[in-house]
Design an enzyme around this catalytic site. Structure first.
Site, short mmCIF file in Angstrom:
data_model
loop_
_atom_site.label_atom_id
_atom_site.label_comp_id
_atom_site.label_asym_id
_atom_site.label_seq_id
_atom_site.Cartn_x
_atom_site.Cartn_y
_atom_site.Cartn_z
N HIS A 53 -0.67 2.14 -2.73
CA HIS A 53 -1.49 3.05 -2.89
C HIS A 53 -2.91 2.99 -3.30
O HIS A 53 -3.31 1.80 -3.77
CB HIS A 53 -1.14 3.98 -4.37
CG HIS A 53 0.44 4.58 -3.90
ND1 HIS A 53 1.23 5.33 -4.90
CD2 HIS A 53 0.92 4.92 -2.88
CE1 HIS A 53 2.28 5.94 -4.33
NE2 HIS A 53 2.22 5.64 -2.96
N GLU B 145 -4.88 3.21 -5.89
CA GLU B 145 -5.14 3.13 -7.32
C GLU B 145 -4.75 1.48 -7.70
O GLU B 145 -5.57 0.75 -8.26
CB GLU B 145 -4.16 3.78 -8.34
CG GLU B 145 -4.41 5.34 -8.20
CD GLU B 145 -3.36 5.90 -7.35
OE1 GLU B 145 -3.44 5.59 -6.17
OE2 GLU B 145 -2.76 7.01 -7.97
N CYS C 248 0.95 8.08 -9.49
CA CYS C 248 2.36 7.80 -9.48
C CYS C 248 2.74 7.07 -10.66
O CYS C 248 1.87 6.37 -11.04
CB CYS C 248 3.07 7.43 -8.03
SG CYS C 248 2.61 5.76 -7.81
N CYS D 52 1.73 3.41 -10.04
CA CYS D 52 0.29 2.92 -10.35
C CYS D 52 -0.06 3.15 -11.64
O CYS D 52 -1.06 2.69 -12.21
CB CYS D 52 -0.58 4.06 -9.31
SG CYS D 52 -0.41 3.58 -7.94
ZN LIG Z 1 0.61 5.13 -6.59
#
Ligand SMILES: [Zn+2]
Length: 162
Positions: free
Chosen positions: A80, A82, A106, A109
């Site tokens: 992801h 992040e 999420c 992250c």
């Molecule tokens: Zn994430």
């Protein structure tokens, strides 16, 4: 006396704009997310977007969301935005930094954000706010004193030719 321009970008517009621009680098056909990490002095420290790890070709690894075999979906492979932004930072500590991100982080992250010492998350969309992953993120952020603030859109739109 010539006065300064009045229509310059605010810090929030600038950093969220950078996060959106980073997201445009993603090759994911369904979801493009960008993140921009900023110091307490408003300096950009790192940027990331969602994608596969270095060496894992976008032409070989799958972008599918559904499939009988999880090895043929993207979820086991993507990083992801992040986490990429955290891992992309070439300097030392991110302690006290802020993260601008186009979509609420999420739970995975969120763990990385907390462990990196990031103290505030400014997010735009919260479209998965009802999912366990995002509910878990908010629980962890609250417990770890990571502030999360919804970005306030200014209504400005920008267009430029590249
Ligand atoms: Zn994430």
């Amino acid at each position: 006396m010539t006065l300064k321009r009045k229509d310059y970008l605010s810090w929030d517009e600038y950093f969220m704009g950078v996060a959106y621009l980073a997201g445009m680098r993603s090759k994911d056909p369904n979801t493009q997310v960008g993140a921009c990490i900023v110091s307490e002095e408003n300096k950009i420290l790192s940027i990331g977007y969602n994608g596969f790890p270095i060496g894992c070709s976008d032409d070989i690894f799958p972008w599918a969301r559904d499939g009988e075999n999880s090895l043929e979906t993207k979820y086991l492979y993507t990083t992801h935005s992040e986490l990429n932004a955290i891992l992309n930072y070439p300097g030392g500590s991110l302690k006290g930094a802020k993260m601008y991100v186009t979509l609420f982080p999420c739970n995975e992250c969120a763990k990385a954000i907390i462990q990196a010492g990031i103290k505030e998350v400014i997010y735009d969309s919260d479209k998965y706010g009802d999912t366990p992953a995002v509910i878990a993120s908010k629980k962890m952020f609250d417990a770890a004193n990571v502030k999360f603030t919804r970005y306030e859109r200014s209504g400005r739109s920008i267009e430029f030719e590249l």
